[in-house]
Scaffold this active site. Sequence first.
Site, PDB file in Angstrom:
ATOM      1  N   THR A 142      -5.229  -1.522  -5.590  1.00  0.00           N
ATOM      2  CA  THR A 142      -5.130  -0.526  -6.334  1.00  0.00           C
ATOM      3  C   THR A 142      -5.904  -0.798  -8.114  1.00  0.00           C
ATOM      4  OG1 THR A 142      -3.623   1.056  -7.855  1.00  0.00           O
ATOM      5  CG2 THR A 142      -2.794  -0.371  -7.021  1.00  0.00           C
ATOM      6  N   ASP A 143      -6.100  -0.194  -8.502  1.00  0.00           N
ATOM      7  CA  ASP A 143      -6.864  -0.647  -9.706  1.00  0.00           C
ATOM      8  C   ASP A 143      -5.877  -0.787 -11.285  1.00  0.00           C
ATOM      9  OD1 ASP A 143      -6.659   1.892 -10.443  1.00  0.00           O
ATOM     10  OD2 ASP A 143      -8.173   2.592 -11.393  1.00  0.00           O
ATOM     11  N   GLU A 144      -4.151  -0.191 -10.900  1.00  0.00           N
ATOM     12  CA  GLU A 144      -2.989  -0.012 -11.584  1.00  0.00           C
ATOM     13  C   GLU A 144      -2.818  -1.517 -11.634  1.00  0.00           C
ATOM     14  OE1 GLU A 144      -0.350   3.104 -11.174  1.00  0.00           O
ATOM     15  OE2 GLU A 144      -1.668   4.028 -10.207  1.00  0.00           O
ATOM     16  N   TYR A 185       5.674   0.291  -9.537  1.00  0.00           N
ATOM     17  CA  TYR A 185       4.809   0.603  -8.051  1.00  0.00           C
ATOM     18  C   TYR A 185       3.581  -0.815  -8.717  1.00  0.00           C
ATOM     19  CZ  TYR A 185       0.026   1.794  -6.363  1.00  0.00           C
ATOM     20  OH  TYR A 185      -0.999   1.917  -5.909  1.00  0.00           O
ATOM     21  N   LYS A 213       2.568  -4.193  -5.972  1.00  0.00           N
ATOM     22  CA  LYS A 213       1.345  -4.522  -5.575  1.00  0.00           C
ATOM     23  C   LYS A 213       0.378  -5.230  -5.851  1.00  0.00           C
ATOM     24  CE  LYS A 213      -1.292  -1.463  -2.951  1.00  0.00           C
ATOM     25  NZ  LYS A 213      -1.131  -1.507  -2.000  1.00  0.00           N
TER      26      LYS A 213
HETATM   27  P1  NAD Z   1       0.767   7.672   1.271  1.00  0.00           P
HETATM   28  O1  NAD Z   1       2.173   7.861   0.145  1.00  0.00           O
HETATM   29  O2  NAD Z   1      -0.217   8.789   1.029  1.00  0.00           O
HETATM   30  O3  NAD Z   1       1.106   6.821   1.897  1.00  0.00           O
HETATM   31  C1  NAD Z   1       1.708   6.328   2.811  1.00  0.00           C
HETATM   32  C2  NAD Z   1       1.945   5.590   4.708  1.00  0.00           C
HETATM   33  O4  NAD Z   1       2.433   4.759   4.452  1.00  0.00           O
HETATM   34  C3  NAD Z   1       2.617   7.098   4.786  1.00  0.00           C
HETATM   35  O5  NAD Z   1       1.947   7.559   5.608  1.00  0.00           O
HETATM   36  C4  NAD Z   1       3.887   6.134   5.256  1.00  0.00           C
HETATM   37  O6  NAD Z   1       4.823   6.656   6.466  1.00  0.00           O
HETATM   38  C5  NAD Z   1       3.538   4.295   5.597  1.00  0.00           C
HETATM   39  N1  NAD Z   1       4.874   3.795   5.019  1.00  0.00           N
HETATM   40  C6  NAD Z   1       5.306   3.888   3.734  1.00  0.00           C
HETATM   41  N2  NAD Z   1       6.309   2.572   3.786  1.00  0.00           N
HETATM   42  C7  NAD Z   1       6.199   2.210   5.454  1.00  0.00           C
HETATM   43  C8  NAD Z   1       6.314   1.200   6.001  1.00  0.00           C
HETATM   44  N3  NAD Z   1       7.472   0.497   5.912  1.00  0.00           N
HETATM   45  N4  NAD Z   1       6.309   0.851   7.401  1.00  0.00           N
HETATM   46  C9  NAD Z   1       5.179   1.293   8.291  1.00  0.00           C
HETATM   47  N5  NAD Z   1       4.751   2.460   6.832  1.00  0.00           N
HETATM   48  C10 NAD Z   1       5.154   2.757   6.286  1.00  0.00           C
HETATM   49  O7  NAD Z   1      -0.029   6.453   0.166  1.00  0.00           O
HETATM   50  P2  NAD Z   1      -1.963   6.723  -0.045  1.00  0.00           P
HETATM   51  O8  NAD Z   1      -1.898   7.102  -1.648  1.00  0.00           O
HETATM   52  O9  NAD Z   1      -2.286   7.225   0.919  1.00  0.00           O
HETATM   53  O10 NAD Z   1      -2.221   5.310  -0.418  1.00  0.00           O
HETATM   54  C11 NAD Z   1      -1.958   4.051   0.724  1.00  0.00           C
HETATM   55  C12 NAD Z   1      -2.470   3.092   0.004  1.00  0.00           C
HETATM   56  O11 NAD Z   1      -3.794   3.085  -0.821  1.00  0.00           O
HETATM   57  C13 NAD Z   1      -1.663   2.303  -0.545  1.00  0.00           C
HETATM   58  O12 NAD Z   1      -1.791   0.805  -0.556  1.00  0.00           O
HETATM   59  C14 NAD Z   1      -1.881   2.503  -2.359  1.00  0.00           C
HETATM   60  O13 NAD Z   1      -1.404   1.525  -2.850  1.00  0.00           O
HETATM   61  C15 NAD Z   1      -2.799   2.402  -2.371  1.00  0.00           C
HETATM   62  N6  NAD Z   1      -4.634   3.450  -3.331  1.00  0.00           N
HETATM   63  C16 NAD Z   1      -4.311   4.380  -3.237  1.00  0.00           C
HETATM   64  C17 NAD Z   1      -4.932   5.157  -4.583  1.00  0.00           C
HETATM   65  C18 NAD Z   1      -4.489   6.596  -4.780  1.00  0.00           C
HETATM   66  O14 NAD Z   1      -4.838   7.327  -5.234  1.00  0.00           O
HETATM   67  N7  NAD Z   1      -3.088   7.205  -3.444  1.00  0.00           N
HETATM   68  C19 NAD Z   1      -6.081   4.353  -4.585  1.00  0.00           C
HETATM   69  C20 NAD Z   1      -5.468   3.328  -4.826  1.00  0.00           C
HETATM   70  C21 NAD Z   1      -5.259   3.003  -3.534  1.00  0.00           C
HETATM   71  O1  TDX Z   2       2.898  15.928 -12.525  1.00  0.00           O
HETATM   72  C1  TDX Z   2       2.786  15.518 -13.467  1.00  0.00           C
HETATM   73  N1  TDX Z   2       1.762  15.300 -14.526  1.00  0.00           N
HETATM   74  C2  TDX Z   2       0.881  14.602 -15.299  1.00  0.00           C
HETATM   75  O2  TDX Z   2       0.222  14.669 -16.262  1.00  0.00           O
HETATM   76  C3  TDX Z   2       2.070  13.904 -12.845  1.00  0.00           C
HETATM   77  C4  TDX Z   2       2.464  13.973 -11.021  1.00  0.00           C
HETATM   78  C5  TDX Z   2       1.179  12.453 -12.990  1.00  0.00           C
HETATM   79  N2  TDX Z   2       0.516  13.462 -13.899  1.00  0.00           N
HETATM   80  C6  TDX Z   2      -0.493  12.666 -15.079  1.00  0.00           C
HETATM   81  C7  TDX Z   2      -0.134  10.930 -14.766  1.00  0.00           C
HETATM   82  C8  TDX Z   2      -1.109  10.330 -14.953  1.00  0.00           C
HETATM   83  O3  TDX Z   2      -1.711   9.898 -15.995  1.00  0.00           O
HETATM   84  O4  TDX Z   2      -1.649  12.475 -14.126  1.00  0.00           O
HETATM   85  C9  TDX Z   2      -2.349  11.161 -13.622  1.00  0.00           C
HETATM   86  C10 TDX Z   2      -2.004  10.788 -12.404  1.00  0.00           C
HETATM   87  O5  TDX Z   2      -1.524  10.815 -11.390  1.00  0.00           O
HETATM   88  P1  TDX Z   2      -0.611  10.811 -10.436  1.00  0.00           P
HETATM   89  O6  TDX Z   2      -1.329  11.367  -9.786  1.00  0.00           O
HETATM   90  O7  TDX Z   2       0.946   9.660  -9.669  1.00  0.00           O
HETATM   91  O8  TDX Z   2      -1.424   8.749 -10.048  1.00  0.00           O
HETATM   92  P2  TDX Z   2      -1.461   7.635 -10.697  1.00  0.00           P
HETATM   93  O9  TDX Z   2      -0.123   7.365 -11.549  1.00  0.00           O
HETATM   94  O10 TDX Z   2      -2.363   7.485 -12.259  1.00  0.00           O
HETATM   95  O11 TDX Z   2      -1.620   6.812  -9.615  1.00  0.00           O
HETATM   96  C11 TDX Z   2      -2.340   6.712  -8.396  1.00  0.00           C
HETATM   97  O12 TDX Z   2      -3.560   6.293  -8.791  1.00  0.00           O
HETATM   98  C12 TDX Z   2      -3.710   4.377  -8.151  1.00  0.00           C
HETATM   99  C13 TDX Z   2      -1.709   7.239  -6.780  1.00  0.00           C
HETATM  100  O13 TDX Z   2      -0.777   7.268  -6.939  1.00  0.00           O
HETATM  101  C14 TDX Z   2      -1.274   5.400  -6.918  1.00  0.00           C
HETATM  102  O14 TDX Z   2      -1.401   5.105  -5.584  1.00  0.00           O
HETATM  103  C15 TDX Z   2      -2.823   4.355  -6.923  1.00  0.00           C
HETATM  104  O15 TDX Z   2      -2.332   3.251  -7.224  1.00  0.00           O
END
Ligand code: NAD
Ligand code: TDX
Length: 368
Positions: free
Chosen positions: A141-143, A167, A171
Amino acid sequence: MRTYLVTGGAGFIGSNYIHYMFRKYGDDIRIINLDVLTYAGNPENLKDLEGNDNYIFVKADITDKEAVSKIFEEYDIDRVVHFAAESHVDRSIKDPEAFIKTNVYGTGVMLSCAKAAWELPEGPDPLGNYKPDKKFLHVSTDEVYGSLPEGEGYFYETTPYSPHSPYSASKAGSDMLVKAYMDTYHFPANITNCSNNYGPYQFPEKLIPLIINNALHGKKLPVYGDGKNVRDWLYVEDHAKAIDMVQEKGKLFETYNVGGHNEKQNIEIIKIILNTLNEMLPDGDERKAHINEGLITYVEDRKGHDRRYAIAPDKIKKEIGWEPETRFEEGIKLTIKWYFEHEDWMSNVVNGDYMKYYENMYGKKEKA
Ligand code: NAD
Ligand code: TDX
């Protein structure tokens, strides 16, 4: 036939990636989906693959070394695409330990098992020799880069890591382990650091699906702090495509940042969703009566809330030719349309556990 081991494939991005890969490669690939099915993992996300002989689901935990080794023994894995993680920042603030275990230790187990399965006993490289054409991609992630000031600067692959939440720290730890495996053992890997994704199958703890669901039900729309935090949004299918392109066209051992220069303040996102819902709902739909900005509720800020994320995708564009294809205006309509057409999916997800989570996370904030 190429065999993929996808971890976390029942989650949001993983399930979109698996769909994308079968659409692209059809019967030319086989995918093993290793997922322990936490609250975020949902087998319904892959229901349409039932009966597909090239799709195999294994319910196991990435921290269980025996279970992971067994998969590598049973199948000749060519590609690992490692998504499995605890992914929600707010949950990491309440309970960091699960993040450290899965994201750091779990990634360590995946690396160790892949290395053991792919390593050759000897060869010309003093750092490490591997069976040909084996590749591990770590999805990050970019975080990990921390927070940018408003309106100034971007995250490059060379930006120093500066994570702030449990988190992002976990990562960052997992990225460092992958880097260590590449440097120490010449382990064949890549890392992608992507910006915020949105699209179908996203769990409604994350901003966009939470706002869509709450607005449709006339519930308050919680905005943290002043609502001016900026995120760089990418349609999930563009991320899936980037991952595939990095694995097939990228240089091994390199990191690629993935993002589409689509910065928006949270409050802008919420207003766009409200307008788009009203535009897309048919005339006479009674929900239109309550979908308006009166639902917006400013609540207590997230602890350590990063102000701005913004990816510079120059490297992936120049070296690999990847560019996002879905503009936000189109992507948000596709996403809302998907949630309209999958009300059952949402009502199954928003079950008793979700309600408990919601009350625990937002109950106090709303009273603040
Ligand atoms: P998500 O939470 O929707 O899905 C995570 C999946 O991993 C689930 O299916 C869960 O059951 C599985 N999991 C969790 N712990 C596990 C374990 N111990 N063993 C096996 N499986 C396990 O997450 P997502 O949003 O799909 O993100 C997927 C990946 O991409 C993550 O590594 C996250 O850091 C990265 N990522 C997410 C975003 C975003 O915006 N959502 C952005 C950049 C990177
Ligand atoms: O109820 C809310 N109100 C609100 O203002 C929630 C859930 C979020 N927010 C804000 C927090 C953040 O500034 O919105 C923005 C986005 O929040 P999230 O959807 O929780 O995402 P973020 O914290 O940016 O992280 C996401 O992007 C990077 C994913 O959850 C991560 O897994 C990924 O790595």
